[in-house]
Enzyme design. Structure first.
Site, PDB file in Angstrom:
ATOM      1  N   GLY A   1       0.795  -1.223   0.000  1.00 51.31           N
ATOM      2  CA  GLY A   1       0.000   0.000   0.000  1.00 51.31           C
ATOM      3  C   GLY A   1       0.828   1.273   0.000  1.00 51.31           C
TER       4      GLY A   1
ATOM      5  N   GLU B   1       1.467   3.141  -2.295  1.00 59.31           N
ATOM      6  CA  GLU B   1       0.845   4.168  -3.133  1.00 59.31           C
ATOM      7  C   GLU B   1      -0.384   4.760  -2.440  1.00 59.31           C
ATOM      8  OE1 GLU B   1       2.604   1.566  -4.611  1.00 59.31           O
ATOM      9  OE2 GLU B   1       3.910   3.260  -4.982  1.00 59.31           O
TER      10      GLU B   1
ATOM     11  N   ASN C   1       9.109   2.106  -1.179  1.00 60.01           N
ATOM     12  CA  ASN C   1       9.263   3.533  -1.422  1.00 60.01           C
ATOM     13  C   ASN C   1       8.563   4.376  -0.348  1.00 60.01           C
ATOM     14  OD1 ASN C   1       6.768   2.494  -2.965  1.00 60.01           O
ATOM     15  ND2 ASN C   1       6.382   4.675  -2.900  1.00 60.01           N
TER      16      ASN C   1
ATOM     17  N   ASP D   1      10.737   5.976  -7.128  1.00 61.46           N
ATOM     18  CA  ASP D   1       9.975   4.774  -6.783  1.00 61.46           C
ATOM     19  C   ASP D   1      10.804   3.494  -6.869  1.00 61.46           C
ATOM     20  OD1 ASP D   1       7.736   3.302  -5.947  1.00 61.46           O
ATOM     21  OD2 ASP D   1       7.208   2.798  -7.998  1.00 61.46           O
TER      22      ASP D   1
ATOM     23  N   ASP E   1      11.565   0.940  -4.916  1.00 59.96           N
ATOM     24  CA  ASP E   1      11.321   0.111  -3.716  1.00 59.96           C
ATOM     25  C   ASP E   1      12.487  -0.838  -3.436  1.00 59.96           C
ATOM     26  OD1 ASP E   1       8.681   0.931  -4.658  1.00 59.96           O
ATOM     27  OD2 ASP E   1       7.883  -0.426  -3.150  1.00 59.96           O
TER      28      ASP E   1
ATOM     29  N   TRP F   1       2.557  -5.841 -12.535  1.00 54.65           N
ATOM     30  CA  TRP F   1       3.017  -4.568 -13.068  1.00 54.65           C
ATOM     31  C   TRP F   1       3.553  -4.747 -14.475  1.00 54.65           C
ATOM     32  CZ3 TRP F   1       6.717  -0.189 -11.379  1.00 54.65           C
ATOM     33  CH2 TRP F   1       5.960   0.977 -11.179  1.00 54.65           C
TER      34      TRP F   1
END
Lengths: 153, 601
Positions: free
Chosen positions: B190, B192, B276, B318, B320, B557
């Protein structure tokens, strides 16, 4: 070939031609009527809307593109869809603005995916008109995917 | 890895107390190469098997033994667990689990949770699930809606369930849990949505919470000792996280924990990475944003942090840090090391001392990487290139041609390590991006992105005339150099397998299962499965035969990012050239495909 069948073939050819012409006219008319909606926000070289990369946009459509960043996550970076969400470029050809606003606000349950309603999200709803016109211009091919330079800064 | 297997065996033998029963059971299962009892094949996350029936000499004769449709369409990550005469396989949302009898491929049991479909749209990047864990007669499934369940491995009956988060706040789960001793560990997704990342340990007996350690916030929340927990060899000190955030931004700061967990029994440490910081707009969150983007080593019993290493302070792209941590005892620059090797989204391959957290090697595993020139080995900080800094570029400025793209030089797809070759086999992305941060408002449960992105093949930036979107590479973690590289038209988004048959196997987005020579990368076999592969390739033995199994089912993704930019050369990609859309190669659908050698091969 008899004279009769030759006449018939010509008629068929002409009819098909008319259908194709009518379709073309319809497409042009659609883009033309849309252009009155977003045309003020797009500036193209030689005044040619539809010239793709040669066009620049204003802050209004840029805000639409930013709102679109929330859509990219599912509908693809260029809005052409993903493995579970449809192409917005195509969908905008099929639905009107009322339907668009309804789905953006309240979401949609599709055959494969589920789209969230965005009515709680200010990052989308504040700019939903911008988003609609941005996607409409993309759908008409009036502007290319990706970042587009602004002409008003 | 033989040495590790040996030490683990010694460890298991010397443990006398009763608390470690489950641990010993799983340890024992993973030491028998007939099984694939944990996501990484072993606790070290090496994805290596001692099985050698399938080898470089006969791999070309491989055939499909059987297939199994999951009946689910969306992206299928992870892979099967296999031990004894049973195979367990999971699916994306709705997170079905099947127990399959290997004797005749009949279904022993099926579990299908009833989850609120409102969870689906809160999942940022498809509804993937990366697999199961086993211990103590229980199969552990971490459902999308954050419910962690323990199922009876024999019957599929629900033994207990616990809520690990709240989807209404944007908290979801995609990760595979892992069991160590009497606890099952899980993370949270989560980033984002402004979720604050954590790792939670639940008691496998009843699902009660043992501890929960956050990635950021006050020291008490993070399970750190300011004087004992170290970073780059020094104590992290008091309020190490709070000092690196503006105000209370850490409360919605991200650093989620959706990747893989590894475990070293000798050190009793678990290893994982944090994601991130949110938002994606770096301008509004000054500071290093600790401890996002960090490799974490924690005591398996208490959760107390031993060491941290932040790879990308103040993320602007971003990147991560959640990719797998591979534990391997290797020579590094002529010295035997208990190493941890990690291929980060940011494009650097890190070799650390897993005991102390000392940084040993940090080199680019894709030459296209340009956002940083190098990592300073004294400070551990990447030397950011100003023109690729989206923060320095500022809000509402499009920073162009950054490599890698937000999906990283490598995403979650786990690499493999062969102790026979000493090499790491890494599925990679070869994609760059334009990135424009802008200001967004935070609302709980709503995506919180704050940047617009375009992605394209790295060749557009390097100008080398290539247009591939992925590579499958062999990596020397001692020198930090690529040994060989296989160009893939699409991102290599499948977990790799290495075996004592000196073969390496991986899947491609078009749907090929490929088997290559571990030494040279030469292709030995390929087969086009039912759909694009984003799952992991696993291997096991049953009735004297070695099998290789992989889930296909395009999505994730990869299915989002890669469907874009492949539509054609007319769509703003310039010199990239004509691409065929991924959709022309493959369509949706989850299928497990199992390979075997024919009799007499």
């Amino acid at each position: 070939m008899s004279k009769h069948s030759g006449w018939k073939a010509t008629t068929v050819a002409v009819s098909w031609g008319l259908v194709a012409l009518a379709a073309l006219v319809a497409v042009l008319a659609r883009a033309e009527s849309h252009a009155t909606l977003y045309g003020d926000h797009v500036q193209c070289e030689q005044g040619q809307t539809g010239a793709g990369e040669k066009c620049r946009i204003d802050l209004f459509l840029t805000r639409g593109f930013r709102a679109f960043s929330q859509c990219q996550v599912c509908h693809g970076l260029d809005g052409n869809g993903s493995s579970f969400a449809p192409s917005l470029v195509e969908t905008l050809r099929e639905i009107d603005k009322d339907r668009f606003m309804e789905v953006v606000a309240n979401g949609y349950k599709g055959q494969i995916g589920v789209m969230p309603g965005w009515k709680q999200n200010p990052n989308v709803m504040k700019y939903v008109d911008n988003l609609y016109l941005y996607l409409l211009a993309r759908s008409d091919g009036a502007i290319p995917p990706g970042k587009i330079e602004r002409y008003d800064r | 890895m033989r040495k590790s297997a040996l030490t683990l065996a010694v460890f298991a033998g010397t443990i006398a107390s009763g608390f470690a029963n489950a641990n010993q059971e799983v340890m024992k299962l993973t030491q028998d190469s007939a099984n694939w009892a944990i996501w990484g094949g072993n606790y070290a996350g090496q994805r290596y098997s001692e099985l050698n029936q399938i080898n470089t000499g006969n791999a070309k004769k491989l055939q499909v033994a059987w297939t199994f449709s999951t009946g689910v369409l969306r992206g299928h990550e992870g892979g099967p667990l296999v031990f004894g005469d049973t195979l367990y396989i999971h699916t994306p949302f709705p997170n079905k689990v099947f127990s399959i009898n290997l004797a005749d491929q009949t279904i022993n049991w099926k579990y299908e949770p009833k989850q609120n479909p409102d969870t689906i749209p809160v999942m940022c990047c498809d509804t993937v699930n990366r697999g199961l864990a086993y211990a103590d007669g229980k199969i552990f499934l971490q459902q999308a809606d954050t419910t962690l369940v323990a199922l009876d491995s024999k019957t599929g009956k629900l033994i207990w369930s616990v809520k690990n988060g709240d989807p209404k706040k944007g908290e979801t789960n995609t990760n595979a849990p892992i069991v160590v001793k009497d606890k099952v560990y899980t993370g949270i997704s989560g980033g984002e949505f402004g979720v604050r990342g954590f790792v939670a340990a639940y008691n496998i007996k009843d699902g009660s919470l043992a501890w929960k350690c956050y990635s950021m916030g006050p020291d008490s929340d993070m399970c750190v000792d300011p004087n004992q927990t170290t970073a780059m060899g020094k104590p992290i000190g008091k309020d190490s996280s709070l000092k690196t955030w503006k105000g209370d931004q850490w409360k919605i700061g991200g650093g989620t924990t959706w990747g893989w967990f590894s475990y070293d029994a000798d050190l009793n440490l678990i290893y994982y990475g944090s994601g991130n910081p949110s938002t994606w707009n770096p301008v509004v969150r000054p500071g290093d944003n600790k401890w996002s983007m960090t490799i974490m080593a924690r005591d398996a019993d208490s959760g107390m942090a031993k060491w941290f290493y932040q790879m990308t302070p103040h993320d602007e792209w971003d990147y991560d840090g959640i990719n797998e941590m591979i534990l391997a005892d290797i020579d590094v620059k002529g010295q035997k090391r208990q190493a941890l090797v990690h291929f980060d989204r940011n494009g650097f391959g890190y070799t650390m001392d897993r005991v102390t957290g000392e940084l040993l090697v940090a080199e680019k595993f894709d030459p296209a990487v340009n956002w940083a020139t190098h990592v300073d080995m004294t400070t551990g900080r990447p030397q950011v290139v100003a023109k690729y800094s989206t923060g320095q570029g500022g809000e509402d400025v499009n920073t162009k041609n950054i490599c890698p793209a937000a999906l990283g030089s490598k995403d979650q797809q786990p690499a493999a390590f062969s102790p026979r070759t000493g090499l790491f086999y890494v599925p990679t992305n070869h994609v760059c991006m334009d990135y424009e941060p802008f200001r967004v408002e935070y609302v709980a449960g709503q995506p919180y992105v704050g940047a617009t992105l375009s992605m394209f093949p790295a060749g557009k930036v390097t100008g080398d005339g290539t247009n591939n979107l992925g590579n499958f590479i062999a990596w020397d973690a001692s020198s930090g150099k690529i040994k060989w590289s296989i160009s893939e038209p699409f991102s290599a988004w499948s977990g790799a397998l290495a075996t004592a048959g000196d073969i390496v196997a991986y899947g491609t987005l078009e749907g090929y299962l490929k088997v290559v020579d571990a030494k040279s990368g030469k292709e030995l076999y390929k087969f086009k499965t039912a759909s694009g592969i984003i799952g992991n390739v696993n291997t096991w033995e049953y009735n004297g035969k070695q099998y290789i199994g992989v889930l296909s089912g395009v999505g994730g993704w990869a299915g989002i990012g890669m469907a874009a930019g492949l539509e054609g050369d007319t769509e703003g990609l310039g010199a990239v050239g004509a691409y065929k859309a991924l959709a022309k190669h493959t369509q949706l659908g989850g299928v497990l495909t199992v390979f075997v050698l024919p009799d007499g091969a």
